[in-house]
Design an enzyme around this catalytic site. Structure first.
Site, PDB file in Angstrom:
ATOM      1  N   THR A 191      65.600  50.179  34.032  1.00 37.77           N
ATOM      2  CA  THR A 191      67.034  50.006  34.428  1.00 37.77           C
ATOM      3  C   THR A 191      67.949  49.544  33.344  1.00 37.77           C
ATOM      4  OG1 THR A 191      66.776  47.704  35.128  1.00 37.77           O
ATOM      5  CG2 THR A 191      66.551  49.220  37.115  1.00 37.77           C
ATOM      6  N   LYS A 192      67.327  49.053  32.318  1.00 40.56           N
ATOM      7  CA  LYS A 192      67.929  48.575  31.083  1.00 40.56           C
ATOM      8  C   LYS A 192      68.591  49.416  30.065  1.00 40.56           C
ATOM      9  CE  LYS A 192      66.919  44.177  32.738  1.00 40.56           C
ATOM     10  NZ  LYS A 192      66.378  44.686  34.062  1.00 40.56           N
ATOM     11  N   ASN A 193      69.462  48.826  29.447  1.00 38.49           N
ATOM     12  CA  ASN A 193      70.345  49.720  28.189  1.00 38.49           C
ATOM     13  C   ASN A 193      69.153  50.411  27.080  1.00 38.49           C
ATOM     14  OD1 ASN A 193      72.114  47.867  29.315  1.00 38.49           O
ATOM     15  ND2 ASN A 193      73.470  48.461  27.886  1.00 38.49           N
TER      16      ASN A 193
END
Ligand SMILES: Cc1ncc(COP(=O)(O)O)c(C=O)c1O
Length: 430
Positions: A191-193
């Site tokens: 989900t992270k950048n």
């Protein structure tokens, strides 16, 4: 909601994470190399070097989760069982679990209602004779007020561990998140950048802290500095002493290779998130009662989440903020705007942080004589935020990969929904 044409054409949306030919090629190269894992394996070491350079820190250790990286930091800080670590009431539970995992006691401070980050004044109020560290969380990708936090830490000789799980590439006074305290933990969750599947990165510029964190990462063994023999990638000539309590927090070559590719794209992806946020903010701030997120001038925000608050009173409505929020979300969804919630209560109100008998029957809250406990409603600013706000985008469709045209349509959706609040609320409004 009335069956008309939605404001958003959903086929414009881009699903996260974006995986392309480069990732496929990198994964295949790892498979072809036959080296799948190891603390000195080439992809793992290259990722560590590249990320340390990116952050502007001396050292990095790749891990199999962000929580593992934070747990390593808590352990490396020399915290003893029962010692207290102050963190934010508005975070992912992992932050506080990493403290509990070391048998230390998380104590929580409320947030600043504008930045949503831990409020330095609240940290000072929570300091006791047992406090050893502060773990500020750069929530949603906006760095905390680190000069204020570091000043408090220096005065009291506390260690500062940044939870930078959501803040890859964000800056505070021209310095990168992750190089603003003594140690930091990043997440590489999908989900992270900066995604790779599951993974994390521990960062520090302090060699002593690096050594302790490295030992926790691999079962209490000291860091193996003997270079990898390419003919014997699974064999080590290093120290075989196990000198401390450890876990197995190593990552693997495929996730490391994927993270390296994503790291090359991070600046461009963060810039796209910022441009999307700017567009949304300029249009949403014209709507009465809609409060887009604020980024202070001394920081850059990477918009891991773009959180909007609603103020029904500014819309001329006397209504429960949660009801207004829920109705707005339903109407926006009907228009095709991707909106989501993330957590529904302050972390200290979650069962594990309330219980005195949980944690396998031996809860550190009692066994270390800590009297820290929280009542519901003790974090009014976090509670209010979670009642009156929502995230534009979701974990599957966050802001960073989206095209500008989609953002224009999201703003069209808000402009259609917000002026109809009275109608939306029906009998709930007065
Ligand atoms: C603020 C925060 N801290 C810590 C973590 C933990 O990271 P991971 O899921 O990689 O263990 C997350 C991830 O969701 C997070 O959002």
């Amino acid at each position: 909601m009335r069956g008309g044409k939605p404001a958003v054409s959903r086929d414009l949306r881009v699903r996260w994470p974006v995986i392309g030919a480069e990732e496929r090629e990198a994964a295949l190269q790892v498979l072809d190399s036959g080296v799948l894992c190891g603390s000195r394996a080439p992809q793992v070491r290259a990722l560590e070097d590249e990320f340390a350079r990116f952050v502007g820190a001396k050292f990095c250790l790749a891990t199999n989760s962000g929580t593992a990286a934070l747990h390593m930091a808590v352990t490396a800080a020399g915290i003893e069982p029962g010692d207290e670590v102050i963190t934010s009431a508005f975070t992912y539970p992992s932050t506080a679990l990493a403290i509990l995992q070391h048998n230390a006691v998380p104590t929580f401070a409320d947030i600043d209602p504008v930045t949503f980050n831990i409020e330095p004044g609240g940290i000072e109020e929570r300091i006791t004779s047992r406090t050893r560290a502060i773990m500020p969380v750069h929530i949603h990708g906006l760095p905390c007020d680190m000069d204020a936090i570091n000043a408090i830490a220096r005065q009291r000789d506390l260690v500062v561990i940044e939870d930078a799980a959501q803040a890859h590439g964000a800056t505070y006074r021209s310095r990168m998140a992750g190089a603003l305290g003594d140690m930091a933990g990043f997440s590489l969750n999908a989900t992270k950048n900066l995604p790779c599947g599951e993974g994390g990165l521990f960062v520090t510029s302090n060699e002593r802290l690096l050594g302790r964190a490295a030992s926790l990462r691999i079962l209490g063994q000291s860091r193996d500095e003997v270079p990898l023999d390419p003919d014997h990638p699974l064999d080590s000539q290093g120290d075989s002493e196990f000198s401390g309590m450890g876990f197995m927090y190593l990552t693997q070559e495929i996730p490391a290779a994927l993270a390296r590719i994503q790291l090359r794209r991070l600046a461009q992806s963060n810039a796209n998130a910022a441009a999307n946020a700017l567009l949304l903010t300029s249009r949403l701030s014209a709507l009465p009662g809609v409060l887009p997120p604020h980024c202070p001038a001394d920081r850059t925000h990477v918009y891991h989440k773009y959180r909007v608050r609603l103020d029904p009173r500014a819309m001329g409505l006397s209504v429960d903020p949660r009801l207004a929020r829920d109705r707005v979300m339903a109407a926006l969804r009907a228009e095709g705007v991707e909106v989501s919630l993330w957590l529904d209560r302050p972390v200290p109100e979650m069962k594990i942080f309330q219980a005195r008998t949980g944690y396998g029957g031996g809860c550190p809250w009692t066994c270390h004589g800590s009297d820290v406990r929280y009542g519901v409603g003790e974090f009014p600013r976090t509670t209010a935020l979670l009642a009156d706000s929502f995230v534009v985008g979701s974990q599957s469709y966050p802001l960073f990969p989206q095209p500008r045209a989609l953002m224009e349509q999201y703003a069209d959706g808000f402009e259609k929904v917000i002026p109809r609040m009275t109608e939306l609320l029906g009998s709930g409004a007065s």
